[in-house]
Design an enzyme around this catalytic site. Structure first.
Site, PDB file in Angstrom:
ATOM      1  N   CYS A 269      24.239  -2.196   6.578  1.00  0.00           N
ATOM      2  CA  CYS A 269      25.207  -0.397   6.747  1.00  0.00           C
ATOM      3  C   CYS A 269      25.652  -0.115   5.483  1.00  0.00           C
ATOM      4  O   CYS A 269      25.330   1.112   4.992  1.00  0.00           O
ATOM      5  CB  CYS A 269      26.239  -1.188   7.857  1.00  0.00           C
ATOM      6  SG  CYS A 269      25.708  -1.313   9.084  1.00  0.00           S
TER       7      CYS A 269
HETATM    8  C1  UGA Z   1      29.973  -3.874   7.133  1.00  0.00           C
HETATM    9  C2  UGA Z   1      31.680  -3.355   7.599  1.00  0.00           C
HETATM   10  O1  UGA Z   1      32.079  -4.699   7.502  1.00  0.00           O
HETATM   11  C3  UGA Z   1      31.749  -2.993   8.852  1.00  0.00           C
HETATM   12  O2  UGA Z   1      32.608  -2.426   9.374  1.00  0.00           O
HETATM   13  C4  UGA Z   1      30.767  -2.340   9.049  1.00  0.00           C
HETATM   14  O3  UGA Z   1      30.591  -1.642  10.517  1.00  0.00           O
HETATM   15  C5  UGA Z   1      28.965  -2.653   9.821  1.00  0.00           C
HETATM   16  O4  UGA Z   1      29.139  -2.941   7.850  1.00  0.00           O
HETATM   17  C6  UGA Z   1      28.447  -1.337   9.568  1.00  0.00           C
HETATM   18  O5  UGA Z   1      28.835  -0.557   9.377  1.00  0.00           O
HETATM   19  O6  UGA Z   1      27.690  -1.202  11.184  1.00  0.00           O
HETATM   20  P1  UGA Z   1      28.420  -5.695   7.668  1.00  0.00           P
HETATM   21  O7  UGA Z   1      27.165  -5.043   7.185  1.00  0.00           O
HETATM   22  O8  UGA Z   1      27.412  -6.955   8.865  1.00  0.00           O
HETATM   23  O9  UGA Z   1      29.265  -4.869   7.790  1.00  0.00           O
HETATM   24  O10 UGA Z   1      28.673  -6.940   6.457  1.00  0.00           O
HETATM   25  P2  UGA Z   1      29.543  -7.283   5.372  1.00  0.00           P
HETATM   26  O11 UGA Z   1      30.636  -8.306   6.283  1.00  0.00           O
HETATM   27  O12 UGA Z   1      30.886  -6.144   4.886  1.00  0.00           O
HETATM   28  O13 UGA Z   1      29.520  -7.338   4.316  1.00  0.00           O
HETATM   29  C7  UGA Z   1      28.371  -6.726   3.430  1.00  0.00           C
HETATM   30  C8  UGA Z   1      27.760  -7.114   2.585  1.00  0.00           C
HETATM   31  O14 UGA Z   1      29.032  -7.638   1.329  1.00  0.00           O
HETATM   32  C9  UGA Z   1      27.362  -8.773   2.422  1.00  0.00           C
HETATM   33  O15 UGA Z   1      25.696  -9.096   1.724  1.00  0.00           O
HETATM   34  C10 UGA Z   1      28.671  -9.209   1.690  1.00  0.00           C
HETATM   35  O16 UGA Z   1      27.630 -10.568   0.989  1.00  0.00           O
HETATM   36  C11 UGA Z   1      28.883  -8.559   0.666  1.00  0.00           C
HETATM   37  N1  UGA Z   1      30.545  -8.989   0.436  1.00  0.00           N
HETATM   38  C12 UGA Z   1      31.709  -8.772   1.210  1.00  0.00           C
HETATM   39  C13 UGA Z   1      30.534  -9.149  -0.542  1.00  0.00           C
HETATM   40  O17 UGA Z   1      30.088  -9.805  -1.588  1.00  0.00           O
HETATM   41  N2  UGA Z   1      32.115  -9.988  -1.269  1.00  0.00           N
HETATM   42  C14 UGA Z   1      32.852  -9.416  -0.346  1.00  0.00           C
HETATM   43  O18 UGA Z   1      34.197 -10.245  -0.304  1.00  0.00           O
HETATM   44  C15 UGA Z   1      32.524  -9.134   1.041  1.00  0.00           C
END
Ligand code: UGA
Length: 440
Positions: A269
């Site tokens: 995403c």
């Molecule tokens: C993301 C959004 O968080 C959701 O709200 C949204 O619905 C979704 O995309 C979508 O559009 O369908 P997701 O892709 O499941 O969700 O994953 P996240 O939890 O957002 O993490 C994304 C990436 O960021 C991961 O690689 C994670 O490790 C990284 N991340 C996250 C960080 O490096 N640091 C953080 O503090 C948080």
């Protein structure tokens, strides 16, 4: 009190969003039909087998099949048996970074043919992430002249690995619709779905579409921001980005979430939505320097890891690198846009030997790299003989690992902790590097 009859639901596109939505609808007592064009997937779903991991989804799916609240089909005409159709098909990035709407367009034009003669009213809900104006300029024209059919845009904010919780307790419901009737139909459904109704924003379709992009772009920005700070901390002995993140997160104007420095954001995403937003705004001549910087910052994190390997004199073909964690984040087996894939490709090109471990994504990784690297089910075995261990995913099992495990199994005591899961003070005997930690 008179109980309203529950709406009948169909969900088209059974990826992690669509399937989670379908299963939770069934669990909540809505008669639900899941529709997908992938026959193999459907066959498996009928046997309660899911081709990806999402906590508790399998359990709830089994229950819903047993209670006969859910059924699966490839026949789109089954939507006729329902009142509301959620479209949750993928809208991936095309090669040029633009959004690829092929699946959405196909589904909508097929629905046009099917719903033409439906005597009762029907609501189509666009849940797939689509760039602003998609509904008004593409979806509605494809559905023209349908008298009983309404359309609403209703983006979701589910996180992989947390999808069911996010569905049960959303922070917000966004409904974009052109007329009051469609809005009311969807609101009525949500009132049946939730005992305590979440906040609802009622708006137009373009705004609803834009909210989703702004949301994901902001999350991506927060991560690139903290990674930029981490890279400055890297040059400052004793300054730890986790302390900085904790401190600034206390400011209610900033908030503590999404400030975990790491190897960069991946998944299906954030990278794709950011790139689609950039391409979309280029249409208006916007250079979009800001989001391009967020994107560039994200790509820089991989180079940061390679730089660390070089500074540790480990970037050569005699070295064995053990990687703990392959999934783009914990609690999923998803490798889409995972840093692990890009890193391993780079390391292999440079002749390094790779050993990998992941509690869930090992098989998916093997499908990509086949016999080019070694796969281990046990962490200790993955560490055996390694010159360096790189932690790429923040799995809880890794957080419990003691320095002795590394000492006992590795050839050399080098660790790169990209997720900052270990306390560096406990690894003083190691050549320990972490993103956003000053040189030790
Ligand atoms: C993301 C959004 O968080 C959701 O709200 C949204 O619905 C979704 O995309 C979508 O559009 O369908 P997701 O892709 O499941 O969700 O994953 P996240 O939890 O957002 O993490 C994304 C990436 O960021 C991961 O690689 C994670 O490790 C990284 N991340 C996250 C960080 O490096 N640091 C953080 O503090 C948080």
């Amino acid at each position: 009190m008179i109980q309203m009859k529950k709406s009948k639901i169909s969900v088209i596109g059974l990826g992690f969003v669509g399937l989670s939505l379908a299963v939770i609808n069934a669990k909540k007592g809505f008669q639900t039909i899941g529709i997908d064009s992938d026959k193999k997937k459907l066959k498996n779903l009928q046997k309660a087998k899911i081709d990806f991991f999402e906590p508790n989804l399998s359990k709830y799916l089994k229950e819903s099949i047993k209670s006969k609240k859910i059924s699966f089909t490839e026949n789109l005409a089954q939507v006729l048996k329902t009142d509301i159709t959620f479209i949750t098909v993928g809208t991936p990035s095309a090669k040029d970074g633009k959004i690829d709407l092929t699946s959405l367009k196909k589904v909508v034009s097929d629905l046009h043919k099917i719903l033409k003669n439906k005597p009762t009213s029907h609501l189509i809900v666009i849940k797939s992430t689509v760039v602003p104006t998609t509904t008004t300029q593409i979806v509605l024209p494809l559905l023209k002249n349908l008298k009983n059919v309404g359309v609403a845009v209703n983006p979701e904010f589910l996180r992989e690995g947390n999808a069911l919780d996010d569905l049960m307790k959303p922070h917000l419901i966004v409904i974009g619709s052109k007329n009051e009737q469609d809005y009311k139909t969807l609101e009525r459904y949500y009132k049946q779905f939730y005992q305590i109704m979440p906040d609802v924003i009622k708006t137009d379709q373009n705004t609803a579409e834009m909210i989703k992009y702004a949301n994901n772009a902001f999350l991506a920005t927060k991560i690139s921001f903290i990674n930029a700070i981490a890279n400055i901390c890297q040059k400052l002995p004793s300054v730890d980005v986790n302390t900085i993140a904790y401190a600034i997160g206390k400011d209610p104007r900033i908030g503590s979430q999404f400030l975990q420095a790491g190897p960069g954001f991946g998944g299906s995403c954030l990278p794709k939505d950011l790139s689609a937003l950039i391409k979309f705004s280029e249409k208006f001549g916007d250079h979009n320097l800001f989001f391009k910087a967020v994107e560039n910052m994200n790509q820089l994190q991989l180079l940061q890891i390679i730089q660390m390997l070089k500074s540790m004199k480990l970037f050569n073909s005699k070295k064995v690198i053990s990687i703990l964690g392959l999934a783009f984040k914990k609690d999923t087996d998803d490798l889409r846009e995972a840093v692990s894939v890009k890193l391993v490709k780079n390391l292999l090109k440079n002749g390094l030997k790779i050993q990998v471990h992941d509690p869930m994504a090992l098989l998916n990784f093997k499908n990509i790299f086949q016999e080019k690297i070694s796969y281990f089910k046990k962490i200790e075995d993955c560490l055996e003989g390694a010159n360096c261990c790189i932690i790429l995913t923040e799995w809880d099992d890794y957080k419990k690992l003691k320095p002795t495990v590394f000492k006992k199994n590795m050839k050399e005591r080098n660790i790169i902790d990209t997720r900052r899961i270990f306390d560096p003070a406990k690894f003083t005997e190691f050549n320990f590097k972490a993103i956003g930690l000053g040189p030790m």
